[in-house]
Write a protein that holds these residues in place. Structure first.
Motif, PDB file in Angstrom:
ATOM      1  N   PRO A 272      32.544  -0.658  69.219  1.00 21.38           N
ATOM      2  CA  PRO A 272      32.882   0.654  68.651  1.00 21.38           C
ATOM      3  C   PRO A 272      34.386   0.845  68.448  1.00 21.38           C
ATOM      4  N   ALA A 273      35.186   0.337  69.369  1.00 21.58           N
ATOM      5  CA  ALA A 273      36.636   0.450  69.216  1.00 21.58           C
ATOM      6  C   ALA A 273      37.110  -0.346  68.006  1.00 21.58           C
ATOM      7  N   ALA A 274      36.491  -1.510  67.778  1.00 18.80           N
ATOM      8  CA  ALA A 274      36.854  -2.325  66.618  1.00 18.80           C
ATOM      9  C   ALA A 274      36.492  -1.610  65.322  1.00 18.80           C
ATOM     10  N   LEU A 275      35.312  -0.989  65.275  1.00 16.14           N
ATOM     11  CA  LEU A 275      34.919  -0.239  64.086  1.00 16.14           C
ATOM     12  C   LEU A 275      35.823   0.961  63.875  1.00 16.14           C
ATOM     13  N   ARG A 276      36.150   1.652  64.955  1.00 20.15           N
ATOM     14  CA  ARG A 276      37.049   2.805  64.849  1.00 20.15           C
ATOM     15  C   ARG A 276      38.389   2.394  64.252  1.00 20.15           C
ATOM     16  N   ASP A 277      38.930   1.293  64.743  1.00 19.63           N
ATOM     17  CA  ASP A 277      40.219   0.812  64.237  1.00 19.63           C
ATOM     18  C   ASP A 277      40.110   0.414  62.767  1.00 19.63           C
ATOM     19  N   ALA A 278      38.992  -0.238  62.394  1.00 21.50           N
ATOM     20  CA  ALA A 278      38.817  -0.661  61.008  1.00 21.50           C
ATOM     21  C   ALA A 278      38.726   0.539  60.069  1.00 21.50           C
ATOM     22  N   LEU A 279      37.987   1.564  60.463  1.00 22.80           N
ATOM     23  CA  LEU A 279      37.844   2.749  59.617  1.00 22.80           C
ATOM     24  C   LEU A 279      39.165   3.485  59.466  1.00 22.80           C
ATOM     25  N   ARG A 280      39.993   3.432  60.488  1.00 20.50           N
ATOM     26  CA  ARG A 280      41.253   4.179  60.444  1.00 20.50           C
ATOM     27  C   ARG A 280      42.395   3.395  59.809  1.00 20.50           C
ATOM     28  N   HIS A 281      42.414   2.077  60.002  1.00 23.07           N
ATOM     29  CA  HIS A 281      43.635   1.338  59.679  1.00 23.07           C
ATOM     30  C   HIS A 281      43.472   0.212  58.649  1.00 23.07           C
ATOM     31  N   THR A 282      42.259  -0.063  58.213  1.00 27.00           N
ATOM     32  CA  THR A 282      42.108  -1.106  57.197  1.00 27.00           C
ATOM     33  C   THR A 282      42.823  -0.686  55.918  1.00 27.00           C
ATOM     34  N   PRO A 283      43.698  -1.522  55.378  1.00 24.75           N
ATOM     35  CA  PRO A 283      44.404  -1.146  54.144  1.00 24.75           C
ATOM     36  C   PRO A 283      43.460  -1.100  52.953  1.00 24.75           C
ATOM     37  N   THR A 284      43.734  -0.218  52.017  1.00 25.23           N
ATOM     38  CA  THR A 284      42.908  -0.135  50.818  1.00 25.23           C
ATOM     39  C   THR A 284      43.352  -1.133  49.753  1.00 25.23           C
ATOM     40  N   GLU A 285      44.575  -1.638  49.862  1.00 27.77           N
ATOM     41  CA  GLU A 285      45.011  -2.681  48.932  1.00 27.77           C
ATOM     42  C   GLU A 285      44.589  -4.051  49.476  1.00 27.77           C
ATOM     43  N   ASP A 286      44.503  -5.034  48.576  1.00 29.43           N
ATOM     44  CA  ASP A 286      44.061  -6.380  48.953  1.00 29.43           C
ATOM     45  C   ASP A 286      45.228  -7.151  49.563  1.00 29.43           C
TER      46      ASP A 286
END
Length: 233
Positions: A193-207
């Protein structure tokens, strides 16, 4: 990992994800936020029916829930190798799936891919690799093709390709090699869950895959070539 175990770890026992054959779908609540979950299981071959089913959910999410995050759970052996699917236009169905994911991203949906078991070939390219970012579990298996198949296609000896795979991630299967090349942003270990939380918050929208591959030493030339093309445009 089995998808039920993964879903329970991420969202609890009442996750609401259901399987229809090899197709996974669900509307889950994660820390108070609704997330659309789409995926496959049983090492599913992606045929016309499965590609269109996934695309339908992406389109419905865009129409009914603008901006809602989308999580792709990936377990596929690649495209369905059947004459029926070829005659029905599997290439167009898979392109349609990839296009819907790309449009969702452009419309502000955070799209996260997670390889939890197996990811091969076109079934992976038109899902996880089109997401904002793709992540993987450490035990996952990712490859485009095995070295014997690569040898048949390239006409190079298996021994040479096997030797190259020891020093160049491009020639080697394995989740760590895809991390090195930037295709997988990171591995999810421990607290999922912590990994998913971080991905939803911090994954960049650019490639950033080309830059990640250069920094990690697994894909050294992509970023400089891309920059040269941009500078010349």
């Amino acid at each position: 990992m089995e998808w039920i175990s993964l879903a329970t770890q991420l969202f609890g026992s009442g996750h609401g994800i259901r399987a229809d054959g090899d197709f996974l779908q669900g509307d889950v609540v994660f820390e108070g936020e609704h997330v659309t979950v789409i995926g496959t299981t049983n090492h599913a071959p992606i045929g016309v029916k499965l590609a269109l089913a996934q695309a339908r959910v992406v389109l419905d999410t865009m129409a009914q829930h603008p901006g809602r995050p989308i999580l792709l759970l990936i377990d596929t052996q690649g495209q369905q190798l059947r004459r029926r699917d070829e005659l029905l236009g599997i290439n167009r169905a898979m392109a349609h799936l990839g296009t819907t994911i790309d449009v969702a991203r452009r419309r502000g949906h955070r799209v996260i891919g997670l390889v939890y078991d197996q990811a091969l070939s076109g079934g992976f390219i038109t899902s996880g690799l089109i997401a904002d970012a793709c992540y993987a579990l450490p035990e996952a298996e990712i490859r485009v093709m095995r070295i014997p198949a690569m040898a048949r296609v390239t006409k190079l000896p298996e021994e040479k390709l096997a030797a190259l795979s020891q020093s160049n991630p491009v020639f080697a299967p394995g989740v760590q090699n895809y991390v090195a090349m930037g295709g997988v942003r990171a591995l999810w270990q421990g607290d999922l869950p912590a990994a998913l939380r971080d991905a939803l918050r911090h994954t960049p929208t650019e490639d950033t895959r080309a830059q990640d591959g250069a920094q990690r030493g697994g894909r050294r030339l992509a970023a400089p070539v891309v920059q040269r093309v941009l500078d010349a445009a």
